[in-house]
Design a protein around this motif. Structure first.
Motif, short mmCIF file in Angstrom:
data_model
loop_
_atom_site.label_atom_id
_atom_site.label_comp_id
_atom_site.label_asym_id
_atom_site.label_seq_id
_atom_site.Cartn_x
_atom_site.Cartn_y
_atom_site.Cartn_z
N MET A 1 0.85 -1.18 0.00
CA MET A 1 0.00 0.00 0.00
C MET A 1 0.90 1.24 0.00
N ASP A 2 0.64 2.15 -0.89
CA ASP A 2 1.48 3.34 -0.91
C ASP A 2 0.99 4.36 0.12
N TYR A 3 1.84 5.31 0.40
CA TYR A 3 1.63 6.26 1.49
C TYR A 3 0.40 7.14 1.25
N LYS A 4 0.18 7.61 0.02
CA LYS A 4 -0.95 8.50 -0.25
C LYS A 4 -2.28 7.79 -0.04
N LYS A 5 -2.33 6.54 -0.41
CA LYS A 5 -3.55 5.77 -0.21
C LYS A 5 -3.81 5.57 1.29
N PHE A 6 -2.74 5.34 2.05
CA PHE A 6 -2.84 5.19 3.50
C PHE A 6 -3.40 6.47 4.14
N ILE A 7 -2.88 7.62 3.74
CA ILE A 7 -3.34 8.90 4.27
C ILE A 7 -4.81 9.13 3.91
N TYR A 8 -5.18 8.79 2.67
CA TYR A 8 -6.56 8.94 2.22
C TYR A 8 -7.51 8.10 3.08
N GLU A 9 -7.14 6.85 3.34
CA GLU A 9 -7.96 5.96 4.17
C GLU A 9 -8.08 6.49 5.59
N GLN A 10 -6.97 7.02 6.11
CA GLN A 10 -6.95 7.58 7.47
C GLN A 10 -7.92 8.77 7.57
N LYS A 11 -7.87 9.67 6.60
CA LYS A 11 -8.75 10.84 6.61
C LYS A 11 -10.22 10.40 6.50
N LYS A 12 -10.47 9.40 5.69
CA LYS A 12 -11.82 8.88 5.50
C LYS A 12 -12.36 8.33 6.83
N ARG A 13 -11.52 7.56 7.55
CA ARG A 13 -11.93 7.01 8.85
C ARG A 13 -12.19 8.12 9.87
N ASP A 14 -11.29 9.11 9.91
CA ASP A 14 -11.45 10.22 10.84
C ASP A 14 -12.74 10.99 10.58
N LYS A 15 -13.04 11.21 9.31
CA LYS A 15 -14.25 11.94 8.95
C LYS A 15 -15.50 11.17 9.37
N ALA A 16 -15.50 9.85 9.19
CA ALA A 16 -16.63 9.02 9.60
C ALA A 16 -16.82 9.05 11.11
N LEU A 17 -15.72 9.01 11.87
CA LEU A 17 -15.81 9.07 13.34
C LEU A 17 -16.34 10.42 13.78
N LYS A 18 -15.89 11.48 13.12
CA LYS A 18 -16.33 12.83 13.48
C LYS A 18 -17.82 13.00 13.22
N ALA A 19 -18.32 12.41 12.14
CA ALA A 19 -19.74 12.51 11.80
C ALA A 19 -20.60 11.80 12.84
N LYS A 20 -20.10 10.72 13.42
CA LYS A 20 -20.86 9.95 14.40
C LYS A 20 -20.86 10.61 15.78
N SER A 21 -19.83 11.40 16.08
CA SER A 21 -19.72 11.99 17.41
C SER A 21 -20.75 13.11 17.60
N THR A 22 -21.13 13.34 18.85
CA THR A 22 -22.08 14.39 19.15
C THR A 22 -21.38 15.53 19.87
N GLN A 23 -21.83 16.73 19.59
CA GLN A 23 -21.25 17.92 20.20
C GLN A 23 -21.97 18.20 21.52
N VAL A 24 -21.22 18.41 22.60
CA VAL A 24 -21.81 18.69 23.90
C VAL A 24 -21.99 20.21 24.02
N VAL A 25 -23.23 20.63 24.24
CA VAL A 25 -23.55 22.05 24.37
C VAL A 25 -23.71 22.35 25.86
N VAL A 26 -23.07 23.41 26.32
CA VAL A 26 -23.18 23.82 27.72
C VAL A 26 -23.87 25.18 27.77
N LYS A 27 -25.01 25.23 28.44
CA LYS A 27 -25.75 26.48 28.62
C LYS A 27 -25.51 26.99 30.03
N GLU A 28 -25.44 28.31 30.18
CA GLU A 28 -25.18 28.90 31.50
C GLU A 28 -26.38 29.69 31.99
#
Length: 112
Positions: free
Chosen positions: A1-28
């Motif tokens: 596997m070449d390096y650029k493909k590895f980086i592409y896969e890594q970014k793809k995984r990170d983006k999928a994890l970020k989409a699943k995560s929820t943002q915690v809102v704090v009201k005062e």
């Protein structure tokens, strides 16, 4: 596997994890040590609404000038708020005095 493909896969995984995560809102919500009954009820209703929306609540009593002598009134006010909002959220941290603020955190209850 070449390096650029590895980086592409890594970014793809990170983006999928970020989409699943929820943002915690704090009201005062800010109180004074001698907050009146009507003002308290108005702010309690807003806090109830925030917890129903799923946001965490940070309620604090701000002591101005010499009003720091009313620490016990501030603590009573925050504990009263915690008991009033018991059915909508649970207390994460009990009232703590930090400088001129006494702070309490309330997290919303999970929906069934």
């Amino acid at each position: 596997m070449d390096y650029k493909k590895f980086i592409y896969e890594q970014k793809k995984r990170d983006k999928a994890l970020k989409a699943k995560s929820t943002q915690v809102v704090v009201k005062e919500i800010r109180f004074g040590p001698q907050t009146d009954e009507h003002d308290y009820e108005f702010k309690r209703k807003n806090a109830e609404k925030f917890l129903k929306e799923g946001a965490k609540l940070k309620a604090f009593v701000f002591f101005k000038g010499r009003s720091i002598i009313y620490k016990d009134q501030g603590q009573i006010l925050l504990l009263r708020l915690a008991t009033d909002l018991e059915e909508f959220g649970k207390v994460e941290a009990m009232p703590v005095l930090e400088g001129k603020r006494m702070i309490i955190f309330i997290a919303p209850k999970k929906k069934k």
